[in-house]
Write a protein that holds these residues in place. Structure first.
Motif, PDB file in Angstrom:
ATOM      1  N   TYR A  94      76.118   3.770  54.396  1.00  0.00           N
ATOM      2  CA  TYR A  94      75.606   2.754  53.483  1.00  0.00           C
ATOM      3  C   TYR A  94      74.165   3.049  53.065  1.00  0.00           C
ATOM      4  N   ARG A  95      73.965   3.213  51.753  1.00  0.00           N
ATOM      5  CA  ARG A  95      72.621   3.437  51.216  1.00  0.00           C
ATOM      6  C   ARG A  95      72.088   2.099  50.705  1.00  0.00           C
ATOM      7  N   PRO A  96      71.119   1.521  51.402  1.00  0.00           N
ATOM      8  CA  PRO A  96      70.694   0.168  51.040  1.00  0.00           C
ATOM      9  C   PRO A  96      69.969   0.098  49.697  1.00  0.00           C
ATOM     10  N   LYS A  97      70.101  -1.074  49.101  1.00  0.00           N
ATOM     11  CA  LYS A  97      69.390  -1.376  47.868  1.00  0.00           C
ATOM     12  C   LYS A  97      68.241  -2.329  48.183  1.00  0.00           C
ATOM     13  N   HIS A  98      67.423  -2.543  47.164  1.00  0.00           N
ATOM     14  CA  HIS A  98      66.250  -3.392  47.306  1.00  0.00           C
ATOM     15  C   HIS A  98      66.610  -4.787  47.819  1.00  0.00           C
ATOM     16  N   THR A  99      67.805  -5.272  47.434  1.00  0.00           N
ATOM     17  CA  THR A  99      68.214  -6.636  47.762  1.00  0.00           C
ATOM     18  C   THR A  99      68.838  -6.753  49.151  1.00  0.00           C
ATOM     19  N   ASP A 100      69.055  -5.643  49.824  1.00  0.00           N
ATOM     20  CA  ASP A 100      69.683  -5.699  51.146  1.00  0.00           C
ATOM     21  C   ASP A 100      68.708  -6.196  52.206  1.00  0.00           C
ATOM     22  N   CYS A 101      69.272  -6.595  53.346  1.00  0.00           N
ATOM     23  CA  CYS A 101      68.439  -7.134  54.415  1.00  0.00           C
ATOM     24  C   CYS A 101      67.520  -6.051  54.985  1.00  0.00           C
ATOM     25  N   LYS A 102      66.457  -6.520  55.619  1.00  0.00           N
ATOM     26  CA  LYS A 102      65.426  -5.623  56.142  1.00  0.00           C
ATOM     27  C   LYS A 102      66.012  -4.628  57.146  1.00  0.00           C
ATOM     28  N   LEU A 103      66.937  -5.119  57.964  1.00  0.00           N
ATOM     29  CA  LEU A 103      67.546  -4.269  58.990  1.00  0.00           C
ATOM     30  C   LEU A 103      68.135  -2.998  58.380  1.00  0.00           C
ATOM     31  N   LEU A 104      68.920  -3.155  57.306  1.00  0.00           N
ATOM     32  CA  LEU A 104      69.568  -2.005  56.680  1.00  0.00           C
ATOM     33  C   LEU A 104      68.536  -1.067  56.063  1.00  0.00           C
ATOM     34  N   ARG A 105      67.523  -1.645  55.419  1.00  0.00           N
ATOM     35  CA  ARG A 105      66.523  -0.800  54.755  1.00  0.00           C
ATOM     36  C   ARG A 105      65.674  -0.055  55.774  1.00  0.00           C
ATOM     37  N   GLU A 106      65.289  -0.748  56.849  1.00  0.00           N
ATOM     38  CA  GLU A 106      64.439  -0.106  57.854  1.00  0.00           C
ATOM     39  C   GLU A 106      65.190   1.011  58.582  1.00  0.00           C
ATOM     40  N   GLN A 107      66.457   0.739  58.935  1.00  0.00           N
ATOM     41  CA  GLN A 107      67.214   1.756  59.673  1.00  0.00           C
ATOM     42  C   GLN A 107      67.545   2.964  58.799  1.00  0.00           C
ATOM     43  N   TRP A 108      67.711   2.747  57.509  1.00  0.00           N
ATOM     44  CA  TRP A 108      67.925   3.860  56.569  1.00  0.00           C
ATOM     45  C   TRP A 108      66.684   4.765  56.548  1.00  0.00           C
ATOM     46  N   ILE A 109      65.521   4.135  56.500  1.00  0.00           N
ATOM     47  CA  ILE A 109      64.261   4.885  56.475  1.00  0.00           C
ATOM     48  C   ILE A 109      64.052   5.630  57.799  1.00  0.00           C
ATOM     49  N   ARG A 110      64.348   4.948  58.903  1.00  0.00           N
ATOM     50  CA  ARG A 110      64.204   5.614  60.215  1.00  0.00           C
ATOM     51  C   ARG A 110      65.230   6.736  60.396  1.00  0.00           C
ATOM     52  N   ALA A 111      66.467   6.494  59.939  1.00  0.00           N
ATOM     53  CA  ALA A 111      67.502   7.529  60.066  1.00  0.00           C
ATOM     54  C   ALA A 111      67.099   8.780  59.290  1.00  0.00           C
ATOM     55  N   LYS A 112      66.516   8.569  58.119  1.00  0.00           N
ATOM     56  CA  LYS A 112      66.130   9.703  57.267  1.00  0.00           C
ATOM     57  C   LYS A 112      64.950  10.480  57.812  1.00  0.00           C
ATOM     58  N   TYR A 113      63.851   9.754  58.060  1.00  0.00           N
ATOM     59  CA  TYR A 113      62.581  10.445  58.313  1.00  0.00           C
ATOM     60  C   TYR A 113      62.218  10.558  59.790  1.00  0.00           C
ATOM     61  N   GLU A 114      62.678   9.591  60.605  1.00  0.00           N
ATOM     62  CA  GLU A 114      62.270   9.596  62.008  1.00  0.00           C
ATOM     63  C   GLU A 114      63.311  10.310  62.866  1.00  0.00           C
ATOM     64  N   ARG A 115      64.599  10.011  62.622  1.00  0.00           N
ATOM     65  CA  ARG A 115      65.657  10.602  63.446  1.00  0.00           C
ATOM     66  C   ARG A 115      66.285  11.828  62.796  1.00  0.00           C
TER      67      ARG A 115
END
Ligand code: ZN
Length: 357
Positions: A94-115
């Motif tokens: 799932y690729r989150p959009k601007h309107t999605d909840c913070k959880l999805l957006r934050e984990q997408w960012i962490r999955a990409k750049y941190e993990r």
């Protein structure tokens, strides 16, 4: 070079086609940048980047920029970063959009750049293995308390199951992957990781509400369900492309919020219920009412007229004979339509998501 000149150069980089939308949520006109990752992001995503300061250092494009930083952004930018950090995103993820909840957006960012999950396929195992087992907090039917329950998702068996006792052999419920939907409902469930799972049993819609205290674990569960649905649909529709299947994996609700309803006899009082419009089905939920929403009950009293947008005729909401939480809407030939609600203390819009398809 004058700072002004560097900022003019930065504006040139910003207007490049790949930098016109946020690298993480697709929101137009990003006005922040990560100097360490070389991406332009919207303000909301820049706040999430701040939570990983060891990976990302953000700066507003309105600030004064050094020539060396502008050069770095010119050399990188959203396309170059995407080729690196999103090179192996699974189709079902799932690729989150601007309107999605913070959880999805934050984990997408962490999955990409941190993990770095999308550079190394072995890091995707928690959601791509076709089998997942673990404990989730599940809301009880009667008292609304959350209890720890074992869940097993098995692609081979085509089902998600949960068990009431840790050593139980027989599952309490078997939810077929074929009819499964999952959508994050943090406000409704009263937990930032709250997930609503919907499935069909004996032709009626059932819901369970779960969360995991670890954000990554919860998003992994969500993507594991999407992966299972993806593989199921690939078999069911062998000719279909990924682009056709991906929108069918999970869906957000079209509309939701509180309304008051009465029964068919017209002698009962109005009772407050949480309504959800899901695709072509209107559902309502009896007690226990969702925890956070219950706070509004004394402050906002609503009278309800769910009506068709096309013909403005009110819909008739009747009490179904089915057990909570589902009821069918009668006279639904005009669907999909919006619910209209009026309330005495001014209009409070339906909370929740717009539809994502
Ligand atoms: Zn963004």
């Amino acid at each position: 070079m004058e700072p002004e000149g560097d900022n003019r150069l930065l504006q040139d980089v910003l207007t490049r086609a790949d930098n016109e939308t946020c690298a993480d949520c697709g929101n137009p006109e990003p006005d922040w940048a990560s100097l360490t990752l070389g991406v332009f992001v919207c303000q909301a995503c820049s706040l999430l980047h701040r939570s990983i300061p060891h990976i990302s250092r953000v700066k507003s494009v309105q600030d004064t920029w050094d020539a060396s930083d502008v050069e770095l952004m010119a050399a990188m930018g959203n396309n170059v970063a995407k080729a690196k950090y999103e090179q192996k995103v699974p189709a079902f993820y799932y690729r989150p959009k601007h309107t999605d909840c913070k959880l999805l957006r934050e984990q997408w960012i962490r999955a990409k750049y941190e993990r770095n999950e999308f550079e190394f396929i072995e890091k995707q195992e928690p959601y791509s293995a076709g089998y997942r087992e673990g404990f989730l907090w599940k809301r009880g039917r009667d008292n609304g308390q959350f209890l720890s329950r074992k869940f097993i998702l098995s692609e081979r068996e085509g089902a998600l199951k949960y068990f009431n006792k840790h050593d139980a052999r027989d599952p309490k419920a078997v939810m077929k992957i074929e009819t499964l939907n999952a959508t994050f409902q943090p406000a409704k469930i009263g937990n930032p990781c709250g997930l609503q799972i919907t499935y069909l049993k004996d032709n009626s819609t059932r819901n369970i509400f779960v969360y995991h205290s670890d954000a990554k674990e919860m998003v992994d569960w969500f993507n594991a369900i999407r992966a299972a649905r993806f593989h199921y649909l690939q078999v069911a529709y062998p000719g279909a492309s990924d682009e056709e299947l991906v929108p069918k994996l999970t869906r957000n609700f079209m509309r939701e919020g509180f309304m008051e309803k009465t029964g068919p006899k017209h002698t009962e009082g109005f009772k407050k219920r949480w309504f959800t419009m899901d695709d072509r089905r209107l559902m309502y939920f009896k007690d226990p009412t969702p925890t956070p929403a219950a706070k509004y009950s004394s402050a906002v009293r609503r009278t309800v007229t769910p009506s068709c947008l096309a013909c403005h005729r009110p819909f008739k909401v009747t009490t179904g004979t089915m057990a909570s939480p589902s009821s069918r809407l009668t006279g639904s030939s005009c669907l999909p339509a919006r619910l209209r609600l009026s309330n005495e203390t001014g209009s409070r819009p339906f909370r929740g998501s717009s539809i994502a398809r």
